[in-house]
Design a protein around this motif. Sequence first.
Motif, PDB file in Angstrom:
ATOM      1  N   THR A 294      40.721   6.348  20.968  1.00  0.00           N
ATOM      2  CA  THR A 294      39.342   5.992  21.330  1.00  0.00           C
ATOM      3  C   THR A 294      39.193   4.478  21.452  1.00  0.00           C
ATOM      4  O   THR A 294      38.595   3.963  22.415  1.00  0.00           O
ATOM      5  CB  THR A 294      38.367   6.540  20.280  1.00  0.00           C
ATOM      6  N   GLN A 295      39.728   3.742  20.482  1.00  0.00           N
ATOM      7  CA  GLN A 295      39.667   2.283  20.544  1.00  0.00           C
ATOM      8  C   GLN A 295      40.402   1.754  21.782  1.00  0.00           C
ATOM      9  O   GLN A 295      39.918   0.851  22.478  1.00  0.00           O
ATOM     10  CB  GLN A 295      40.286   1.687  19.281  1.00  0.00           C
ATOM     11  N   PHE A 296      41.574   2.334  22.053  1.00  0.00           N
ATOM     12  CA  PHE A 296      42.371   1.945  23.219  1.00  0.00           C
ATOM     13  C   PHE A 296      41.575   2.194  24.501  1.00  0.00           C
ATOM     14  O   PHE A 296      41.506   1.341  25.401  1.00  0.00           O
ATOM     15  CB  PHE A 296      43.673   2.751  23.200  1.00  0.00           C
ATOM     16  N   PHE A 297      40.954   3.356  24.579  1.00  0.00           N
ATOM     17  CA  PHE A 297      40.212   3.737  25.779  1.00  0.00           C
ATOM     18  C   PHE A 297      39.035   2.784  26.033  1.00  0.00           C
ATOM     19  O   PHE A 297      38.814   2.323  27.157  1.00  0.00           O
ATOM     20  CB  PHE A 297      39.714   5.169  25.649  1.00  0.00           C
ATOM     21  N   VAL A 298      38.270   2.482  24.990  1.00  0.00           N
ATOM     22  CA  VAL A 298      37.098   1.602  25.143  1.00  0.00           C
ATOM     23  C   VAL A 298      37.543   0.197  25.540  1.00  0.00           C
ATOM     24  O   VAL A 298      36.952  -0.433  26.432  1.00  0.00           O
ATOM     25  CB  VAL A 298      36.271   1.581  23.850  1.00  0.00           C
ATOM     26  N   CYS A 299      38.582  -0.316  24.886  1.00  0.00           N
ATOM     27  CA  CYS A 299      39.091  -1.655  25.226  1.00  0.00           C
ATOM     28  C   CYS A 299      39.576  -1.700  26.673  1.00  0.00           C
ATOM     29  O   CYS A 299      39.326  -2.671  27.406  1.00  0.00           O
ATOM     30  CB  CYS A 299      40.218  -2.045  24.281  1.00  0.00           C
ATOM     31  N   LEU A 300      40.266  -0.642  27.090  1.00  0.00           N
ATOM     32  CA  LEU A 300      40.784  -0.605  28.454  1.00  0.00           C
ATOM     33  C   LEU A 300      39.658  -0.527  29.473  1.00  0.00           C
ATOM     34  O   LEU A 300      39.704  -1.191  30.527  1.00  0.00           O
ATOM     35  CB  LEU A 300      41.734   0.596  28.612  1.00  0.00           C
TER      36      LEU A 300
END
Length: 630
Positions: free
Chosen positions: A266-272
Motif C-alpha cells: 500500500t505504501q509503495f502504491f501510494v508513493c508510486l
Amino acid sequence: MFATFEKLVDPFPAGPARSPPATFWPFVWHYAKPVRWLLVGMAVLSGVIAVIEVSLFGFLGSIVDWLSAANPETFLADEGWRLAAMAAVILVVLPGLALFESLISFQALFGNLPMRFRWTAHNWLLDQSLGFFQDEFAGRVSTKLMQTALAVRETIMKSIDVFLYVAVYFTGIIVLLAAADWRLMLPFVGWLVLYVAMLRYFIPRLGAVAERQADARAEMTGRIVDAYANIGTVKLFAHTPREVTYAKDAMRLFLKPVYGQGRLITQFFVCLLFLNSLLLFGVGAMGIGLWVNGLVSVGAVAVGIGLVLRLHGMAQWIMWEVSALFENVGTIRDGISTFTQPIALTDAPGAGALAVTDGEVRFDKVSFAYASAKPHRAAGPVVGDFDLTIRPGEKIGLVGRSGAGKSTLLNLLLRFYDVQSGRILIDGQDIAGLTQNSLRAAIGMVTQDTSLLHRTIRENILYGRPDATDEEVCHALRRAEALDFVEALVDREGRRGLDAEVGERGVKLSGGQRQRIAIARVMLKDAPILLLDEATSALDSEVEAAIAENLYRLMEGKTVIAVAHRLSTIAALDRLVVLDRGRILEEGSHAELIGRGGLYADLWRRQVGGFLDAGDDEPQSAATGVRAAE
C-alpha cells in the motif's frame, strides 16, 4: 509448432542429482544454466519488442507533425511508403516477435523449468538420510518443493521480463525525448532517480517479509497435512478442536507477514502514484513551456505526454511484478535451507556392490550415539564397543528392555546411520564401503510400524521384487495368509483385489492386514538376510500361528536377526542375545538363559507367569510357543 518448443527442454534429465549452491544467485543459476540459451533468446526478443514499442511513440509524434503541416491531397503520396513500413512493423514484425517470445516463455520454459527443478530436487531429497525426514514435516518438505520450483521459474523469467524490458524501454524513452529537446527528458531522469530510491527502500523490506511468509506458509501447510495424515489418532483422542487450534496458531503466524506485506505494498502504491503524478505534471509543464517558446513541435509534446501515460501504467505493473518477484525471492531463500543440506549418508568413492556368499554378519567394536541435535532421539551412546558375530544361516533373537539398542543395531546394519567407530561386515565386506542400494537389496525387513504406499496392493507387494509375476505375488500373499482378504478388497473406484488401493500409509487396511502385506512383500523379495522387528506384533494368535510356519520356511538358508518384546515368538531361535544399554548382557539358547536366572529369565517369567507350568520353560516350536504364551 507448440510441440516442437515443448520438447526443447528435457524436464527429466538423466544422471545423479547434484547439490545446488547455498547462496541465492548461484542457486538460481544452477537451475537456469541448462536453459541459458533459451533465456538469452527470450531476453533478446524482449529487448527488441521494447525498442519497437518505444519507436511507435516516436512515429506517433511524427504523424502529429506531418498532419499539422501536410496537404491532405498529397499526404499519402509523400508519406505512403513510411506508413506502409510502419504498418508492416505493427501487423507482422511485432506480432511475430511476440509469438516467438511466447513460444519460448510458455511452451519451452513455463512448464518444463519448474518440473525440471522438482525432478532434480526430488531425486536429491530421496538420497537424504532417514534422520533428515525424521526432523521435518513431510507436508512442509513437499510444500517447499512445489513452492520453490515455481519461485525459481518466476524469478528467472520476471527478472528478464521486468528488468531488461524496462531498462531497454526507459533507455529508448530518454533517447527519443533527447532527440526532440534534451530539456524534455529532465522530468523522466528525475522520476527515475526517485523511482530507484523508492525501490531501494521497499524491495529489501518486501524480500524479508516474503521470506518470513514462505516459512510460515510451509509451517502452516505442514501442520494441516500432519493432522490429515494422522486423522485416526486425532479422532481417537477426540482432539479435533485441539487440531483446529493448532492449525489456527500457524494461520495467525502466517497472517503476520501477510499483513506486513500488504502494508508495504500500500505504501509503495501510494508513493508510486504520487511520483507518476509529478512526472505527468512535470512533462506537461515542460513540454508546453518549450512549445510556447518554439523550441519543440506539437508532436514532441504529444510523444512526451503519451510516454508518461504509458509509463504510468507500466510503473504500476512493475510494482506488482517486483512485489511478486521478491515474494519469490523470499520463497527461494527459505527453500535453499532445505535443498542445500548436505546428504549425511553417501556412498564412498568407488563403492562396490555387496556380494552375499554365506550371509555372515559381524559387528566389530561398533560404537554409536545419536547426536544431541536430533530431537527424535535422546543424546548419548546407544551402543558402545559392541561385538557380535552371526554365523551364516544362524537365526538369532535380540532381547532387552526398551532403549537397550535393539532397533538401533538393525538401523546400523541397514546403514540408515553410520557408526562412529568400529565396523559392520557382511561376509567380510565392510558395509561402509558398499553402495547403500546393494546393501539394502540383500536385506529383507518386516517392522512393527508397517507403512504402505498409497498405491495398489500389487504395487506394494512388487516393492519386494518389481519383476515378479502376478502368480508369484499371489503365492507370497498366500504364504502370508493374506490372499483371502486381498481378493475381497474393493476400493472407492470399484477396483478389486490386487488392483485395489490401500489409502495413505495403508489406512484402509487393519493393522494385522498391513503387517501381512508387509510380510508378503518380504517373502517375495526373498533376500539372503532377514530382519524381523516385531514382525507379528499386530497379528492375532490364530493368524500368527499360521504365518509362523511360513516365516520359518522363509528363514531356511537365511541369516536372521529378530527383535521381539513378546519372547515366545523368538524363543525357538538358534541363539538369543540379551542387550542392556547397548551391551551384551547374556547370550545362549532359550533353555540356557532360563537356567541362568538372569535378565532374560526375569523377562520370560513376567510375560508367561501364570500361564505356563513351572517346568514348562522350553517351547516346542515357534508356533507352539506363541500359542502357549497367548
